[in-house]
Design an enzyme around this catalytic site. Structure first.
Site, PDB file in Angstrom:
ATOM      1  N   ASP A 137     -19.200 -21.695 -27.564  1.00 15.51           N
ATOM      2  CA  ASP A 137     -19.060 -22.008 -26.133  1.00 15.51           C
ATOM      3  C   ASP A 137     -18.050 -23.130 -25.842  1.00 15.51           C
ATOM      4  OD1 ASP A 137     -21.054 -20.137 -25.744  1.00 15.51           O
ATOM      5  OD2 ASP A 137     -22.659 -21.636 -25.705  1.00 15.51           O
ATOM      6  N   ARG A 172      -9.440   2.684 -13.403  1.00 13.94           N
ATOM      7  CA  ARG A 172     -10.741   2.088 -13.045  1.00 13.94           C
ATOM      8  C   ARG A 172     -10.664   0.559 -12.946  1.00 13.94           C
ATOM      9  NH1 ARG A 172     -14.119   5.583 -17.486  1.00 13.94           N
ATOM     10  NH2 ARG A 172     -14.829   7.225 -16.077  1.00 13.94           N
ATOM     11  N   GLY A 180     -20.625 -17.738 -23.037  1.00 12.14           N
ATOM     12  CA  GLY A 180     -20.197 -19.118 -22.775  1.00 12.14           C
ATOM     13  C   GLY A 180     -21.319 -19.971 -22.232  1.00 12.14           C
ATOM     14  N   ARG A 285     -19.868 -13.576 -31.430  1.00 12.39           N
ATOM     15  CA  ARG A 285     -20.287 -14.569 -32.439  1.00 12.39           C
ATOM     16  C   ARG A 285     -20.153 -14.016 -33.853  1.00 12.39           C
ATOM     17  NH1 ARG A 285     -25.628 -16.605 -29.806  1.00 12.39           N
ATOM     18  NH2 ARG A 285     -26.571 -15.953 -31.762  1.00 12.39           N
TER      19      ARG A 285
HETATM   20  O1  F6P Z   1     -24.479 -20.684 -27.429  1.00 11.42           O
HETATM   21  C1  F6P Z   1     -23.912 -19.518 -27.928  1.00 11.42           C
HETATM   22  C2  F6P Z   1     -24.383 -18.334 -27.143  1.00 11.42           C
HETATM   23  O2  F6P Z   1     -23.813 -17.177 -27.722  1.00 11.42           O
HETATM   24  C3  F6P Z   1     -24.093 -18.379 -25.648  1.00 11.42           C
HETATM   25  O3  F6P Z   1     -22.764 -18.075 -25.341  1.00 11.42           O
HETATM   26  C4  F6P Z   1     -25.097 -17.394 -25.127  1.00 11.42           C
HETATM   27  O4  F6P Z   1     -25.454 -17.706 -23.804  1.00 11.42           O
HETATM   28  C5  F6P Z   1     -26.277 -17.597 -26.049  1.00 11.42           C
HETATM   29  O5  F6P Z   1     -25.780 -18.199 -27.219  1.00 11.42           O
HETATM   30  C6  F6P Z   1     -27.004 -16.335 -26.426  1.00 11.42           C
HETATM   31  O6  F6P Z   1     -28.118 -16.711 -27.144  1.00 11.42           O
HETATM   32  P1  F6P Z   1     -29.006 -15.714 -28.035  1.00 11.42           P
HETATM   33  O7  F6P Z   1     -28.219 -15.431 -29.286  1.00 11.42           O
HETATM   34  O8  F6P Z   1     -30.225 -16.504 -28.318  1.00 11.42           O
HETATM   35  O9  F6P Z   1     -29.224 -14.490 -27.238  1.00 11.42           O
END
Ligand code: F6P
Length: 359
Positions: A137, A172, A180, A285
């Site tokens: 983030d 579209r 984030g 991620r």
């Molecule tokens: O903090 C990293 C993050 O990927 C954020 O961007 C997102 O809001 C959150 O974690 C999602 O969390 P989880 O993996 O617990 O669903």
């Protein structure tokens, strides 16, 4: 003999292993009296329940490019720190006990905002802690960069790139939800890198009429498609006026899965243009760290290890003004680093016609 603990806490990211490798390689290379490594499993849970692996430098070899975390991670919310676990275990005393039982000289904690608050608490309890700024983030206060951010921007950008070709074929509108949490760093950077036409971030509340007029202007000029990159935490001007409590209630009552669906529905209803939602979600991620993250993670790891060897603790490794430095844990804890709506990148993006929905 130097005895260290390592843990990775909170949401994972691509460069956790690269950072741990940086710590361990630096210690191994500079520590003359021997090194004992305890890797705690699943974040603070491992420290609470004394779940650890005795590891060797060899365990940290070959992991520079490996995403995720070899230790596992979990979320241990800071606000629940003084609430005992379901089985009655008191978290803070249990963590302090594990640290002393293993006679650790230092605990390296790789984590984001909440995790750094806990690290600060442990430092206040007298433990030697060094935190390293992890999060896709990029919202950690006290550092310009966090490891994970650059790789997440790459993934989100690739998603926008891929959507571009199909959006253009079908004529579209696509509304892409980008992670984030409460800040807009990833959508801003990926939005600009991917050539989004509209970028909505929490720091700049939007009005639907401005989003719609951007799309209509593009249609008038003959553009067959529009890409709207939306932060998961994006908020309308109307909602931004609500109190925290009122907004929470509104979110709880929302019938759609997230804001992108509401935005897409309104765009389609108003413009008549076929509109789709795309959500890269946790792919942001996942995968390998990109080159920039590998370098920054390695720098963070090396600096943390050098700090430990110098017997200096109680800070988060950070980068300020492009220079590697340290920010005291007490200063980091409890703050968020937001995008400045007046920053150069937003000024420049607006200059080339990207709408942020505010005007
Ligand atoms: O903090 C990293 C993050 O990927 C954020 O961007 C997102 O809001 C959150 O974690 C999602 O969390 P989880 O993996 O617990 O669903």
């Amino acid at each position: 003999m130097l005895r260290i603990g390592l843990l990775t806490s909170g949401g994972d990211c691509q460069a956790l292993n690269a950072t741990m490798r940086g710590i361990v390689k630096t210690l191994e290379n500079n520590c003359k009296d021997g090194l004992e490594i305890y890797g705690f499993e699943d974040g603070y849970q491992g420290l609470i329940y004394s779940r650890f692996r005795v590891m060797t430098p060899h365990d940290f070899s070959g992991i520079l490019t490996r995403g995720g975390t070899i230790l596992g991670t979990s979320r241990t919310p800071f606000k629940m720190l003084d609430t005992p676990e379901a089985d009655g275990v008191e978290k803070v005393p249990a963590m302090v006990q594990t640290y002393h039982k293993l006679r650790l000289d230092c605990l390296f904690m790789l984590g984001g905002n909440g995790s750094t608050k806990t690290a600060n608490r442990l430092a206040q309890e007298g433990l030697n802690v060094i935190a390293l700024p992890k999060t896709i983030d990029n919202d950690t206060w006290g550092t310009e960069r966090t490891f994970g951010f650059s790789s997440a921007v790459e993934v989100a950008t690739e998603c926008i790139d891929n959507i571009h070709t199909t959006a253009s074929s079908h004529g579209r509108v696509f509304v892409i939800e980008i992670m984030g949490h409460k800040v807009g760093w990833i959508p801003l950077y990926a939005g600009v890198a991917g050539g989004a036409d509209v970028i909505l971030i929490p720091e700049i509340p939007f009005e639907m009429k401005n989003v719609i007029s951007t799309i209509e202007r593009r249609m008038e000029r003959g553009s067959r498609f529009t890409i709207v990159a939306v932060a998961e935490g994006a908020i309308s001007k109307e909602d931004a006026k609500l109190s925290k409590k009122e907004y929470k209630k509104k979110l709880a009552e929302r019938t759609s899965p997230s804001i992108v669906y509401d935005i897409a529905r309104e765009i389609e209803a108003t413009t008549g243009r076929e509109t789709r939602v795309a959500i890269p979600g946790h792919t942001q991620r996942g995968g390998e760290p990109d080159a920039q993250d590998r370098v920054f993670a390695t720098q963070c790891g090396a600096e943390a290890a050098l700090g430990c060897l110098a017997g200096e603790y109680g800070y988060m490794i950070s980068q300020i003004g492009g220079k590697m430095t340290r920010t005291p844990l007490g200063e980091v804890a409890g703050k968020l680093k937001y995008v400045d709506p007046e920053c150069d990148l937003i000024r420049e993006a607006k200059a080339l016609g990207i709408s942020f929905g505010d005007e």
